[in-house]
Design a protein around this motif. Structure first.
Motif, PDB file in Angstrom:
ATOM      1  N   HIS A 228      -9.849  -2.368  11.969  1.00 34.99           N
ATOM      2  CA  HIS A 228     -10.404  -1.786  13.175  1.00 34.99           C
ATOM      3  C   HIS A 228     -11.916  -1.785  13.055  1.00 34.99           C
ATOM      4  O   HIS A 228     -12.458  -1.350  12.033  1.00 34.99           O
ATOM      5  CB  HIS A 228      -9.921  -0.346  13.364  1.00 34.99           C
TER       6      HIS A 228
ATOM      7  N   GLY B  48      -1.527  -4.480   6.915  1.00 34.98           N
ATOM      8  CA  GLY B  48      -2.364  -3.499   7.583  1.00 34.98           C
ATOM      9  C   GLY B  48      -3.147  -4.127   8.707  1.00 34.98           C
ATOM     10  O   GLY B  48      -2.994  -5.312   9.002  1.00 34.98           O
TER      11      GLY B  48
ATOM     12  N   GLU C 120      -6.315   0.039   8.187  1.00 32.13           N
ATOM     13  CA  GLU C 120      -5.202   0.970   8.368  1.00 32.13           C
ATOM     14  C   GLU C 120      -3.942   0.398   7.738  1.00 32.13           C
ATOM     15  O   GLU C 120      -3.572  -0.748   8.014  1.00 32.13           O
ATOM     16  CB  GLU C 120      -4.969   1.241   9.846  1.00 32.13           C
TER      17      GLU C 120
ATOM     18  N   ASP D  25      -2.380   5.781   6.923  1.00 32.15           N
ATOM     19  CA  ASP D  25      -3.592   6.131   6.182  1.00 32.15           C
ATOM     20  C   ASP D  25      -4.657   5.065   6.419  1.00 32.15           C
ATOM     21  O   ASP D  25      -4.339   3.902   6.685  1.00 32.15           O
ATOM     22  CB  ASP D  25      -3.323   6.232   4.680  1.00 32.15           C
ATOM     23  N   THR D  26      -5.917   5.455   6.296  1.00 32.37           N
ATOM     24  CA  THR D  26      -7.010   4.507   6.520  1.00 32.37           C
ATOM     25  C   THR D  26      -7.946   4.463   5.325  1.00 32.37           C
ATOM     26  O   THR D  26      -8.047   5.425   4.572  1.00 32.37           O
ATOM     27  CB  THR D  26      -7.823   4.889   7.773  1.00 32.37           C
TER      28      THR D  26
ATOM     29  N   ILE E  47     -12.584  -0.036   9.414  1.00 38.21           N
ATOM     30  CA  ILE E  47     -11.507   0.719   8.782  1.00 38.21           C
ATOM     31  C   ILE E  47     -10.291  -0.173   8.626  1.00 38.21           C
ATOM     32  O   ILE E  47      -9.930  -0.912   9.545  1.00 38.21           O
ATOM     33  CB  ILE E  47     -11.145   1.944   9.647  1.00 38.21           C
TER      34      ILE E  47
END
Length: 195
Positions: A193, A190, A143, A163-164, A141
Motif C-alpha cells: 500500500h 501480502g 500488509e 498485520d502491517t 506499508i
C-alpha cells in the motif's frame, strides 16, 4: 488498496498515491495504444501509482490516467516522521522557514535525490526537508494476507493476517523496515500500500 503478491513474482511496489479533485477518465493499454474505458475515477478517490510513461500515469489494476493539470490531483510519495527536536524545513534556496515538532507526520509531495546518501523531501510547494535531518521516511506499508512466521535478526516473529509492516525501501524481495532491519517477503503473501 494493494496488489496481491505471489512468491515467484518480483514484487510490484507503488511509488506513490494520487487523489483526484475532478472526475477523471481511465485508460487501458491495448496493443501499445491507450484507449479510454467507460468507467471514471470519482472526486476524492485515491489510487496507488506504479509509474509514469510519457503523458500517462499507471495506477492500480493495470489502468492509466492521462497526465493532467497538477491542480486537478494531489500526488504523494510516502511520509516523513519528525524524530529530532531540531528538525527544520527550508525554502528551495536553503533559507530556514520553521522548526518542526518531534512526532509530526508530513506527507511527501516531491523527492529529489542529491546523492546516494542525501534526499530532499518536499512537504509542499515551498518547504523542503533534507534526509540529513532527524527524520524517518516511510515509503509504504506491506500488509500480511495470511498468518506468517518470519526470521528477523535471528528471532522468530509471528504476524497475523491483516498485520502491517511499514517500510523505507524495497530491494528485490527484501523490505527495509523502519527499525533498520530487512524483511525477506519472498515466501510471504501480502499486498503493498502506498502512503
Amino acid at each position: 488498496m494493494g496488489v496481491l503478491q505471489r512468491i515467484s513474482e518480483q514484487p510490484r511496489v507503488p511509488i506513490g498515491r494520487i487523489t483526484f479533485h475532478l472526475q477523471t477518465s481511465i485508460y487501458r493499454k491495448k496493443g501499445g495504444e491507450y484507449e479510454k474505458v467507460r468507467e471514471y475515477l470519482k472526486i476524492g478517490e485515491t489510487k496507488d501509482i506504479y509509474g509514469v510513461n510519457g503523458d500517462y500515469i499507471e495506477i492500480q489494476d493495470g489502468l492509466y490516467i492521462r497526465n493532467m493539470d497538477e491542480h486537478q490531483y494531489t500526488m504523494t510519495f510516502g511520509e516523513l516522521i519528525v524524530q529530532g527536536a531540531n528538525v527544520k524545513s527550508c525554502s528551495k534556496n536553503g533559507i530556514i522557514l520553521r522548526k518542526l515538532r518531534p512526532g509530526l507526520i508530513l506527507r511527501v509531495v516531491s523527492l529529489k535525490f542529491i546523492s546516494n546518501d542525501v534526499t530532499v523531501y518536499g512537504i509542499n510547494e515551498k518547504e523542503f526537508i533534507s534526509s540529513d535531518e532527524e527524520v524517518q521516511y516511510v515509503m509504504g506499508i506491506f500488509e500480511f494476507d495470511a498468518d506468517s512466521t518470519v526470521l528477523k535478526n535471528g528471532q522468530t516473529i509471528k504476524f497475523k493476517k491483516g498485520d502491517t509492516a511499514p517500510y523505507q525501501r524495497v530491494d528485490g524481495h527484501n523490505l527495509l523496515l523502519l527499525d533498520g532491519t530487512w524483511l525477506d517477503i519472498s515466501r510471504l503473501n501480502g499486498s503493498f500500500h502506498g502512503l
